[in-house]
Every structure is written in structure tokens, then in C-alpha cells.
Design an enzyme around this catalytic site. Structure first.
Site, PDB file in Angstrom:
ATOM      1  N   SER A 260      -8.779  -0.262   6.657  1.00  0.00           N
ATOM      2  CA  SER A 260      -8.944  -1.386   7.657  1.00  0.00           C
ATOM      3  C   SER A 260      -7.520  -1.491   8.297  1.00  0.00           C
ATOM      4  CB  SER A 260      -9.374  -2.809   7.142  1.00  0.00           C
ATOM      5  OG  SER A 260      -8.389  -3.104   5.936  1.00  0.00           O
TER       6      SER A 260
ATOM      7  N   SER B 126       1.085  -9.506  -0.402  1.00  0.00           N
ATOM      8  CA  SER B 126       0.782  -8.259  -0.273  1.00  0.00           C
ATOM      9  C   SER B 126       1.034  -7.654   1.011  1.00  0.00           C
ATOM     10  CB  SER B 126      -0.705  -8.273  -0.625  1.00  0.00           C
ATOM     11  OG  SER B 126      -1.577  -8.897   0.094  1.00  0.00           O
TER      12      SER B 126
ATOM     13  N   ASP C 257     -17.172 -10.557  -3.620  1.00  0.00           N
ATOM     14  CA  ASP C 257     -17.786  -9.736  -4.544  1.00  0.00           C
ATOM     15  C   ASP C 257     -17.142  -9.444  -5.959  1.00  0.00           C
ATOM     16  OD1 ASP C 257     -15.725  -8.578  -2.745  1.00  0.00           O
ATOM     17  OD2 ASP C 257     -15.957  -6.561  -3.633  1.00  0.00           O
TER      18      ASP C 257
ATOM     19  N   GLY D 189     -16.087 -13.653   0.526  1.00  0.00           N
ATOM     20  CA  GLY D 189     -16.125 -12.184   0.345  1.00  0.00           C
ATOM     21  C   GLY D 189     -15.478 -12.013  -1.338  1.00  0.00           C
TER      22      GLY D 189
ATOM     23  N   LYS E  93       0.767  -1.132  -0.106  1.00  0.00           N
ATOM     24  CA  LYS E  93       0.188   0.056   0.190  1.00  0.00           C
ATOM     25  C   LYS E  93       0.757   1.331  -0.040  1.00  0.00           C
ATOM     26  CE  LYS E  93      -4.452  -1.327   0.477  1.00  0.00           C
ATOM     27  NZ  LYS E  93      -5.286  -0.979  -0.268  1.00  0.00           N
TER      28      LYS E  93
END
Length: 322
Positions: free
Chosen positions: A81, A307, A213, A211, A56
Site C-alpha cells: 500500500s 513506524s 484482525d 481493522g 520497511k
């Protein structure tokens, strides 16, 4: 009529030049044991060793460093988060400004403490009842701050894509690239870089089973919203893909694999015991999919992005002891 994509390979290369010397160029790890278990050559891009412990920082610094002096003087806001929170907090500190971060009340303590440790002010909310986008936008507007979202921004996407750019520059030809999928910024940037350099590469995303989606959205051809998932991989607990990221991923992503919490736990244990590498649950979903046989028509040379590695010792022990 041909439309210009929101992020291009040149944008990723420009981001790479901007973050050079600030972000780490993380190592690529190999393991004969992993290759044997997977049945392919696997190249692990260790973003768990990036600054703030996750990829990130790439996107956060790329975006924040482009703000005007006036914007930097007023400060930055973000919602996250955990890993984007730390990334924005550190980027703000590097650029001599301040950050206010909206974080879920149930964020792991290690991530809350790390974000505060970088000098950010933390405001909490209930992720299961509150709309973090609306709350984050209201927070930024009330305080006159510039909001840096976790994935819905071309500079964020381009910055995240530098991880895949570095990986391919180092190892050369790859048949596939496997990355985690939350809001979609990492895979959007990675797919942009990977397919710009290697047009024939397969780009595969991995989500928690609860999850899914992005998988549902790609199958439907439009963004699909699900209840906020409760998953070990808390960094991937998105309930709907980003509008911008989905516009990229529906063009460039070839497949989405799903993994269970137990498969994530098994991958974390293997990476720790056999490769001496610590990853958080969200960072383990990509190798988990490979180890669990969730990737169809297994390619020969596979790039995998680990990640992040932001997990406290106690929580790590709890997960592996379960």
C-alpha cells in the site's frame, strides 16, 4: 518436541550487520510533555526518519541483499500500500536491479510518486475487490521476478526487528514495547528482538478499531479474516494476519490495543505541535493508544516505534483540519 522459531534474536542481529551503513540508525526522541500526558517515560524510535520514511527499508534491504546474482539480474516484484513499495524500490536501486510494484489504486499520491521516483514500475489494482497476494504472485511469475512480500518472510521479519534492537541497545531496560500492527512483520521482528534481550518485557501491538484482525486472531487462537478495513491508517489496512507472522506473534505478543481514527488524528497533531515530528496515520497508532489510555496496567518505561512519516503536506493538513 521443541520447534525452532522462524526468526531468532541472532537472525535480527545478522540483519542489523547486513543493513549497517545502508539503513539509518534512527534517533530516539523524548518529550517531558508526552511523559506527563501518558504518565510514564516514553522513548520514541523515529522510523519516520528512516530511508523511504518508514521502517520497511530495513526488511526490504535485508531480504533483497540476500538474492543471488541471477535473481537480481531478473528483477524484484512486491505488493504494497505504499511504504514497502518504496522500500523495495529503493533496495532494488541500491542493489542495481529493477522493481515492479503492485499498489492499490487509492494509495496516497505521495506514496505512488515516491515509489516511481525510486525507479520502480507501478501496476495498480482495487484493494477492495482484488487479492493482492494472488495478483502479486501472478505478476512475479509472469515476468520471472523474485517476489519480496511485505511481511511473510523471515528475512523481512528479522530486518524489521532491527528497529527494536537499536532502541533497546540505546535506552536499556524497558517495561514495554508498543508497535503498530498491520500484517504483523514489524511486531513479530520487534517482539523477537525485545524478548530475546529483555525476557520480561511486555510487547503490545496497536490496530485500528475497524481493522482488528490480529486482535481477533490472537483471541481465537487462529487466523481470523475480516472485511478489508477503511481506516485513516491505510498502511494497517490488513484483513488477515500473515501465517508466518501470526506464528511468531501468538507466542510473543502480550496484548493488542485498538484506536479510533480520531485518536490517531489527535496523536498526529500532538506529535506535530509539541514534538515537531511528522508521522503518517499508521505511524501514529502506537502513541495514540498511550495518549487515549488504551494500554492496560501502564508500564513505567515504554518504547514506542513511530513506524513511518510518509504523508504529503496537503493530506497532512486535511487530516489535522478535520
Amino acid at each position: 518436541m521443541t520447534t525452532t522459531p522462524p526468526v531468532t534474536l541472532e537472525d535480527v542481529r545478522d540483519a542489523a550487520a547486513r543493513i549497517a551503513g545502508v539503513a539509518h540508525r534512527t534517533p530516539v526522541l523524548r518529550s517531558r510533555t508526552l511523559d506527563r500526558l501518558v504518565g510514564a517515560e516514553v522513548f520514541l524510535k523515529c522510523e519516520n526518519l528512516q530511508r523511504v520514511g518508514a521502517f520497511k527499508f530495513r526488511g526490504a534491504y535485508n531480504a533483497a541483499s540476500r538474492l543471488s546474482p541471477e535473481q537480481l539480474a531478473k528483477g524484484i516484484a512486491a505488493y504494497s500500500s505504499g511504504n514497502h513499495a518504496q522500500a523495495v524500490a529503493l533496495a532494488a536501486r541500491e542493489l542495481g536491479t529493477t522493481a515492479v510494484i503492485l499498489m492499490p489504486e487509492d494509495t496516497p499520491r505521495s506514496k505512488l510518486e515516491a515509489t516511481a521516483g525510486y525507479g520502480a514500475e507501478i501496476v495498480t489494482y482495487d484493494r477492495y475487490t482484488g487479492d493482492r497476494v494472488a495478483l502479486g504472485e501472478a505478476l512475479a511469475a509472469d515476468r520471472g521476478l523474485t517476489l519480496i512480500p511485505p511481511y511473510e518472510h523471515p528475512h523481512i521479519i528479522a530486518g524489521q526487528g532491527t528497529a527494536a534492537l537499536e532502541l533497546i541497545e540505546e535506552v536499556g531496560e524497558l517495561d514495554a514495547l508498543v508497535t503498530p500492527v498491520g500484517g504483523g512483520g514489524l511486531i513479530a521482528g520487534s517482539a523477537t528482538a525485545a524478548k530475546g534481550l529483555l525476557p520480561g518485557i511486555r510487547v503490545i501491538g496497536v490496530e485500528p478499531e475497524v481493522g482488528d484482525d490480529t486482535k481477533r486472531s490472537l483471541e481465537a487462537g487462529e487466523r481470523v479474516s475480516i472485511p478489508v478495513p477503511r481506516t485513516l491508517a491505510d498502511g494497517l489496512a490488513a484483513n488477515v494476519p500473515g501465517e508466518l507472522t501470526f506464528s511468531v506473534n501468538r507466542r510473543l505478543v502480550d496484548e493488542i490495543a485498538l484506536v479510533t481514527d480520531d485518536q490517531v488524528r489527535d496523536a498526529m497533531r500532538l506529535l506535530f505541535e509539541r514534538l515537531k515530528t511528522v508521522v503518517e496515520p499508521s505511524g501514529a497508532v502506537a502513541p495514540a493508544a498511550l495518549l487515549a489510555g488504551r494500554i492496560s496496567s501502564l508500564p513505567r518505561r515504554i518504547g514506542v516505534i513511530l513506524s513511518g512519516g510518509n504523508i504529503g503536506a496537503r493530506r497532512f493538513a486535511e487530516i489535522l483540519g478535520a
